[in-house]
Write a protein that holds these residues in place. Structure first.
Motif, PDB file in Angstrom:
ATOM      1  N   ASP A   1       0.931   4.141  42.845  1.00 40.66           N
ATOM      2  CA  ASP A   1       1.665   3.623  43.998  1.00 40.66           C
ATOM      3  C   ASP A   1       3.012   3.096  43.503  1.00 40.66           C
ATOM      4  OD1 ASP A   1       2.379   2.686  46.476  1.00 40.66           O
ATOM      5  OD2 ASP A   1       1.156   0.859  46.347  1.00 40.66           O
ATOM      6  N   VAL A   2       4.114   3.672  44.009  1.00 44.44           N
ATOM      7  CA  VAL A   2       5.444   3.353  43.503  1.00 44.44           C
ATOM      8  C   VAL A   2       6.311   2.821  44.643  1.00 44.44           C
ATOM      9  CG1 VAL A   2       7.507   4.229  42.347  1.00 44.44           C
ATOM     10  CG2 VAL A   2       5.261   5.148  41.741  1.00 44.44           C
ATOM     11  N   ALA A   3       7.093   1.770  44.353  1.00 42.17           N
ATOM     12  CA  ALA A   3       8.084   1.248  45.291  1.00 42.17           C
ATOM     13  C   ALA A   3       9.340   0.898  44.495  1.00 42.17           C
ATOM     14  CB  ALA A   3       7.561   0.015  46.023  1.00 42.17           C
ATOM     15  N   ALA A   4      10.492   1.170  45.076  1.00 39.92           N
ATOM     16  CA  ALA A   4      11.757   0.909  44.388  1.00 39.92           C
ATOM     17  C   ALA A   4      12.789   0.424  45.394  1.00 39.92           C
ATOM     18  CB  ALA A   4      12.259   2.156  43.669  1.00 39.92           C
ATOM     19  N   HIS A   5      13.832  -0.238  44.856  1.00 31.50           N
ATOM     20  CA  HIS A   5      14.840  -0.814  45.752  1.00 31.50           C
ATOM     21  C   HIS A   5      16.150  -0.977  44.988  1.00 31.50           C
ATOM     22  CE1 HIS A   5      16.205  -2.893  49.327  1.00 31.50           C
ATOM     23  NE2 HIS A   5      16.587  -3.941  48.609  1.00 31.50           N
TER      24      HIS A   5
ATOM     25  N   SER B   1      -0.236  -3.891  47.474  1.00 30.52           N
ATOM     26  CA  SER B   1       0.493  -2.635  47.262  1.00 30.52           C
ATOM     27  C   SER B   1       1.725  -2.896  46.399  1.00 30.52           C
ATOM     28  CB  SER B   1       0.926  -2.027  48.596  1.00 30.52           C
ATOM     29  OG  SER B   1       1.886  -2.859  49.239  1.00 30.52           O
ATOM     30  N   ALA B   2       2.296  -1.804  45.896  1.00 30.34           N
ATOM     31  CA  ALA B   2       3.533  -1.919  45.127  1.00 30.34           C
ATOM     32  C   ALA B   2       4.669  -2.424  46.004  1.00 30.34           C
ATOM     33  CB  ALA B   2       3.886  -0.566  44.520  1.00 30.34           C
ATOM     34  N   GLN B   3       4.687  -2.020  47.265  1.00 31.71           N
ATOM     35  CA  GLN B   3       5.727  -2.468  48.175  1.00 31.71           C
ATOM     36  C   GLN B   3       5.669  -3.977  48.374  1.00 31.71           C
ATOM     37  OE1 GLN B   3       8.118  -0.474  49.563  1.00 31.71           O
ATOM     38  NE2 GLN B   3       9.054  -2.339  50.341  1.00 31.71           N
ATOM     39  N   GLU B   4       4.464  -4.527  48.454  1.00 28.87           N
ATOM     40  CA  GLU B   4       4.329  -5.964  48.611  1.00 28.87           C
ATOM     41  C   GLU B   4       4.795  -6.687  47.347  1.00 28.87           C
ATOM     42  OE1 GLU B   4       0.848  -9.229  49.782  1.00 28.87           O
ATOM     43  OE2 GLU B   4       0.552  -7.085  50.173  1.00 28.87           O
ATOM     44  N   CYS B   5       4.497  -6.137  46.185  1.00 27.72           N
ATOM     45  CA  CYS B   5       4.980  -6.716  44.926  1.00 27.72           C
ATOM     46  C   CYS B   5       6.501  -6.686  44.869  1.00 27.72           C
ATOM     47  CB  CYS B   5       4.391  -5.957  43.736  1.00 27.72           C
ATOM     48  SG  CYS B   5       2.600  -6.127  43.546  1.00 27.72           S
ATOM     49  N   LEU B   6       7.082  -5.605  45.359  1.00 30.27           N
ATOM     50  CA  LEU B   6       8.541  -5.492  45.371  1.00 30.27           C
ATOM     51  C   LEU B   6       9.152  -6.585  46.242  1.00 30.27           C
ATOM     52  CD1 LEU B   6      11.002  -3.765  44.491  1.00 30.27           C
ATOM     53  CD2 LEU B   6      10.675  -2.437  46.588  1.00 30.27           C
ATOM     54  N   ARG B   7       8.555  -6.852  47.374  1.00 34.57           N
ATOM     55  CA  ARG B   7       9.055  -7.900  48.261  1.00 34.57           C
ATOM     56  C   ARG B   7       8.973  -9.275  47.591  1.00 34.57           C
ATOM     57  NH1 ARG B   7       6.690  -4.816  52.613  1.00 34.57           N
ATOM     58  NH2 ARG B   7       4.735  -5.978  52.376  1.00 34.57           N
TER      59      ARG B   7
END
Length: 473
Positions: free
Chosen positions: A260-264, A443-449
């Motif tokens: 699961d990947v999220a980037a910004h 999720s990765a998105q939640e970690c990113l936030r």
């Protein structure tokens, strides 16, 4: 100098004390403005500084004029000019002692001409040569200004209209001066024009300062427009090059699990230009995946075009199966031979889902952070110098076995800026301190936030990229 039309009206001189106070205030203000002018550092590329300096110069000229007029006001009416046949010699004015105001009267009945000593200095004409009659005055003007003066004189002498305008003269010494002329007809008892009275003021330096202000303002406006255009192009190029996915990306590996990947991308708060930061996640032909973040020095279109070149090369070599260590070496050679040399830092990871092994290399870049079961640590980096810094540099490669639930955080330098409040190391500690919150995230998105909340959207002195990858079962 008042017109003879109003000679029968008694003048009301101002109180000497009030004029002295105004002169003192003007002198003090002139000194303060001159101090600001001296402190304004200007170079050829600083349009803002040139504009500020030109405005200071213009203000100084206005204050000099104001003080000169106040001095004349304090002295009262000038003495009556000497007879035409006995002109008094006047010293020739040099560049630093140029007189600014002179007066003249042309008698139409006797053809006599009276010029003040100051007017001889303004025209650079020795008094023994005599004053110029009206029909010869135009010979000193620029050819394109001569018709204008002729029209003014005709309107004044024939129609009784006052003169208020500017023209340029060429003195005998070749110097060009800009004069402002205010003149009026003097009427006799029958209402006919008997003579013409005029005050001429040398406004050359004033106009030069005004022109410098306009040119500096226009130059500054052009630079702003260029900067806006460059930023727009850089943004468009960045959007075209960075991955089309926004938010999160999921790599399904079948029985081998998921990633699961999220980037910004986080823009800079202080810079109007886009930098060369990048992030990417790519599924490879052999079933693995590539994760990367990096940064090139500089801002604007140059940096984003360099970033596009590097990211394109990185994607191509990763798809061709080149391992992270050798891949960094090829990127170093590519950047070294680039038309626009720059330095870059990067980290490149290859994840093998079948073995759950992360192979990675770095080039002068912060190491990935690994979070596992509520705690975090920085991976031990293999050898690797900045991209473009050394010819023929070799790059090491390290491996790390991952577990289900592990979280990887990759980021560029701009996320944890150098500042008085905290250093790079302090920024890493702040990231590692988020481990308990990461373990509770789904999720990765939640970690990113969580990271964005911690470091803020607009706290950085530079732009930054970050990528979060979570290993699923």
């Amino acid at each position: 100098m008042p017109s003879h039309l109003f000679a029968d009206r008694p003048a009301q001189p101002p109180e000497p004390g009030s004029v002295d106070a105004l002169i003192s205030q003007t002198r003090r203000l002139r000194g303060e403005v001159d101090a600001v002018r001296r402190d304004t550092v200007v170079d050829d590329d600083d349009a803002q500084g040139r504009w500020q300096r030109a405005l200071c110069d213009l203000a100084v000229h206005h204050l000099d004029d104001l003080r000169e007029h106040l001095d004349q006001l304090k002295e009262g009416l000038p003495p009556v000019p000497e007879p035409l046949g006995e002109p008094q010699p006047a010293p020739e004015a040099g560049p630093e002692t140029q007189t600014r105001v002179g007066s003249a009267e042309w008698n139409l009945l006797t053809d006599e001409v009276s010029w003040s000593d100051e007017l001889f200095q303004i025209f650079g004409r020795p008094p023994e040569s005599g004053a110029l009659p009206l029909d010869e005055l135009g010979s000193t003007l620029f050819s394109e200004d001569q018709p204008l003066l002729t029209a003014w004189l005709t309107a004044c002498l024939v129609d009784g209209k006052p003169i208020d305008g500017e023209f340029r003269i060429v003195r005998a010494d070749g110097r060009v001066r800009t004069l402002h002329m205010r003149g009026e007809p003097v009427l006799d008892s029958d209402g006919c024009t008997a003579s013409m009275w005029a005050v001429l003021r040398d406004v050359s330096e004033l106009r030069r300062s005004q022109r410098a202000v306009r040119e500096s303002r226009d130059s500054l406006q052009r630079q702003r427009e260029i900067a806006q255009t460059e930023r727009r192009l850089a943004v468009e190029l960045q959007e075209a090059v960075l991955p089309p996915w926004r938010g999160s990306l999921r790599f399904p590996y079948g029985s081998a699990g998921t990633l699961d990947v999220a980037a910004h991308y986080l823009p800079s708060a202080t810079s109007a230009l886009i930098g060369g930061d990048w992030y990417d996640a790519l599924e490879l032909p052999d079933g693995g995946s590539m994760l990367t973040v990096g940064d090139l020095t500089g801002h604007g279109v140059t940096a984003t075009s360099g970033m596009a070149m590097m990211l394109g090369a990185l994607r191509g070599m990763a798809m061709a199966g080149i391992e992270p260590g050798p891949l960094m070496g090829w990127l170093n050679q590519l950047l070294e031979t680039s038309v626009q040399p720059a330095l870059g830092s990067a980290v490149c990871c290859r994840y093998d889902p079948a073995r759950r092994v992360l192979s990675w290399a770095q080039a002068g870049h912060p190491a990935p952070l690994l979070f596992r079961r509520g705690s975090g640590r920085s991976l031990m980096p293999p050898e690797g110098v900045l991209l473009g810094a050394t010819s023929g540099a070799s790059y090491g490669q390290a491996e790390e076995r991952l577990e289900v639930g592990d979280l990887l955080v990759l980021h560029t330098d701009g996320l944890t800026p150098r500042s008085i409040e905290f250093s790079r190391a302090d920024g890493t500690e702040r990231l590692l301190a988020l481990a308990p919150r990461f373990s509770a995230a789904r999720s990765a998105q939640e970690c990113l936030r969580i990271v964005i909340e911690e470091f803020g959207e607009s706290e950085r002195e530079d732009d930054a990229c970050m990528l979060v990858a979570r290993v699923g079962g």
